[in-house]
Every structure is written in structure tokens, then in C-alpha cells.
Design a protein around this motif. Structure first.
Motif, PDB file in Angstrom:
ATOM      1  N   ARG A  37       0.975  -1.263  -0.054  1.00  0.00           N
ATOM      2  CA  ARG A  37      -0.022   0.176   0.082  1.00  0.00           C
ATOM      3  C   ARG A  37       0.881   1.263  -0.057  1.00  0.00           C
ATOM      4  NH1 ARG A  37      -5.433   0.934   1.147  1.00  0.00           N
ATOM      5  NH2 ARG A  37      -5.454  -1.390   1.573  1.00  0.00           N
ATOM      6  N   GLU A  38       1.986   1.378   0.780  1.00  0.00           N
ATOM      7  CA  GLU A  38       2.776   2.502   0.953  1.00  0.00           C
ATOM      8  C   GLU A  38       3.503   2.686  -0.322  1.00  0.00           C
ATOM      9  OE1 GLU A  38       6.706   4.155   3.187  1.00  0.00           O
ATOM     10  OE2 GLU A  38       5.923   2.010   3.870  1.00  0.00           O
ATOM     11  N   THR A  39       3.950   1.590  -1.008  1.00  0.00           N
ATOM     12  CA  THR A  39       4.548   1.748  -2.307  1.00  0.00           C
ATOM     13  C   THR A  39       3.657   2.178  -3.346  1.00  0.00           C
ATOM     14  OG1 THR A  39       6.151   0.028  -1.780  1.00  0.00           O
ATOM     15  CG2 THR A  39       6.182   0.412  -4.105  1.00  0.00           C
ATOM     16  N   MET A  40       2.196   1.571  -3.292  1.00  0.00           N
ATOM     17  CA  MET A  40       1.330   2.162  -4.339  1.00  0.00           C
ATOM     18  C   MET A  40       1.220   3.555  -4.082  1.00  0.00           C
ATOM     19  SD  MET A  40      -0.479   1.417  -6.945  1.00  0.00           S
ATOM     20  CE  MET A  40      -0.912  -0.098  -7.218  1.00  0.00           C
ATOM     21  N   GLU A  41       1.322   4.077  -3.129  1.00  0.00           N
ATOM     22  CA  GLU A  41       0.836   5.415  -2.728  1.00  0.00           C
ATOM     23  C   GLU A  41       2.168   6.266  -3.144  1.00  0.00           C
ATOM     24  OE1 GLU A  41       0.086   5.813   1.493  1.00  0.00           O
ATOM     25  OE2 GLU A  41      -2.058   4.902   1.246  1.00  0.00           O
ATOM     26  N   ILE A  42       3.235   5.812  -2.945  1.00  0.00           N
ATOM     27  CA  ILE A  42       4.219   6.890  -3.358  1.00  0.00           C
ATOM     28  C   ILE A  42       4.362   6.763  -5.107  1.00  0.00           C
ATOM     29  CG2 ILE A  42       6.921   6.592  -3.583  1.00  0.00           C
ATOM     30  CD1 ILE A  42       6.876   5.386  -0.704  1.00  0.00           C
ATOM     31  N   ILE A  43       4.109   5.808  -5.767  1.00  0.00           N
ATOM     32  CA  ILE A  43       4.100   5.474  -7.449  1.00  0.00           C
ATOM     33  C   ILE A  43       2.779   6.694  -7.695  1.00  0.00           C
ATOM     34  CG2 ILE A  43       3.456   4.225  -9.176  1.00  0.00           C
ATOM     35  CD1 ILE A  43       4.862   1.890  -7.463  1.00  0.00           C
ATOM     36  N   CYS A  44       1.753   6.394  -6.806  1.00  0.00           N
ATOM     37  CA  CYS A  44       0.726   7.282  -7.486  1.00  0.00           C
ATOM     38  C   CYS A  44       0.794   8.848  -7.303  1.00  0.00           C
ATOM     39  CB  CYS A  44      -0.727   6.849  -6.745  1.00  0.00           C
ATOM     40  SG  CYS A  44      -1.326   5.173  -7.241  1.00  0.00           S
ATOM     41  N   THR A  66      13.579   8.614  -4.121  1.00  0.00           N
ATOM     42  CA  THR A  66      12.098   8.619  -4.163  1.00  0.00           C
ATOM     43  C   THR A  66      11.233   7.580  -3.633  1.00  0.00           C
ATOM     44  OG1 THR A  66      11.841  10.135  -5.858  1.00  0.00           O
ATOM     45  CG2 THR A  66       9.750   8.832  -5.294  1.00  0.00           C
ATOM     46  N   PHE A  67      12.008   6.331  -4.215  1.00  0.00           N
ATOM     47  CA  PHE A  67      11.357   4.858  -3.953  1.00  0.00           C
ATOM     48  C   PHE A  67      12.350   3.953  -2.878  1.00  0.00           C
ATOM     49  CE2 PHE A  67      10.223   6.245  -8.321  1.00  0.00           C
ATOM     50  CZ  PHE A  67       8.809   6.507  -8.040  1.00  0.00           C
TER      51      PHE A  67
END
Length: 90
Positions: A37-44, A66-67
Motif C-alpha cells: 500500500r505504501e509503495t502504491m501511494e508513493i508511485i501514485c 523517491t522509492f
């Protein structure tokens, strides 16, 4: 022009940013169930940001800022080569 989706490679989820335009690389963001979820939020957030040159940034080592890692990049011309390279990611 682009979309996000998730694939399981082995036991781990990977978030894939795919562009529908020809000659565009696919960016793969491996993660774990715990940080998905955290990774998806960073990407979005990264995609929604108004900055330009995002794809060039992802090709650079600066993307680690960033990632926390540099995403895997798949350059492909056919669906078959895309699938083969995606499934070879560890």
C-alpha cells in the motif's frame, strides 16, 4: 496513456507502470505484502506530480531517493518479450 497494475512474481507482488504508447519502457516496482500500500501511494503521488521528465528520472539512479530503490525497467517491442522479461524478475 498509462496504467498501473499488480502482478505476482513468485510470492511477491510487483506494481507495474505500463505506457500504451510505442517505444515506452515498462517500470516494475517490487514490494512485499507489508509495504504494498505504501509503495502504491508513493508511485501514485509520483505519477500525479506535475513535474515533467518522470520516465527519464526513473532511468536514473536518483530514483532511489523517491522509492528507496531503482525500479526494474523493461524495454520491449512485443507482448511475448514483455512477458518473458517480466516473469524473469527476481
Amino acid at each position: 496513456e498509462a496504467f498501473l497494475f499488480t502482478v505476482m512474481i513468485g510470492e511477491s507482488p510487483c506494481i507495474v507502470w505500463e505506457n500504451t504508447n510505442p517505444s515506452r519502457a515498462t517500470f516494475v516496482f517490487p514490494c512485499t505484502d507489508e509495504d504494498y500500500r505504501e509503495t502504491m501511494e508513493i508511485i501514485c503521488s509520483f505519477i500525479a506530480d506535475e513535474k515533467t521528465g518522470k520516465r527519464q528520472y526513473l532511468h536514473s539512479d536518483s530514483s532511489k531517493e523517491t522509492f528507496g530503490f531503482k525500479p526494474t525497467i523493461i524495454v520491449h517491442n512485443t507482448f511475448e518479450s514483455w512477458t518473458k522479461r517480466l516473469m524473469a524478475i527476481n
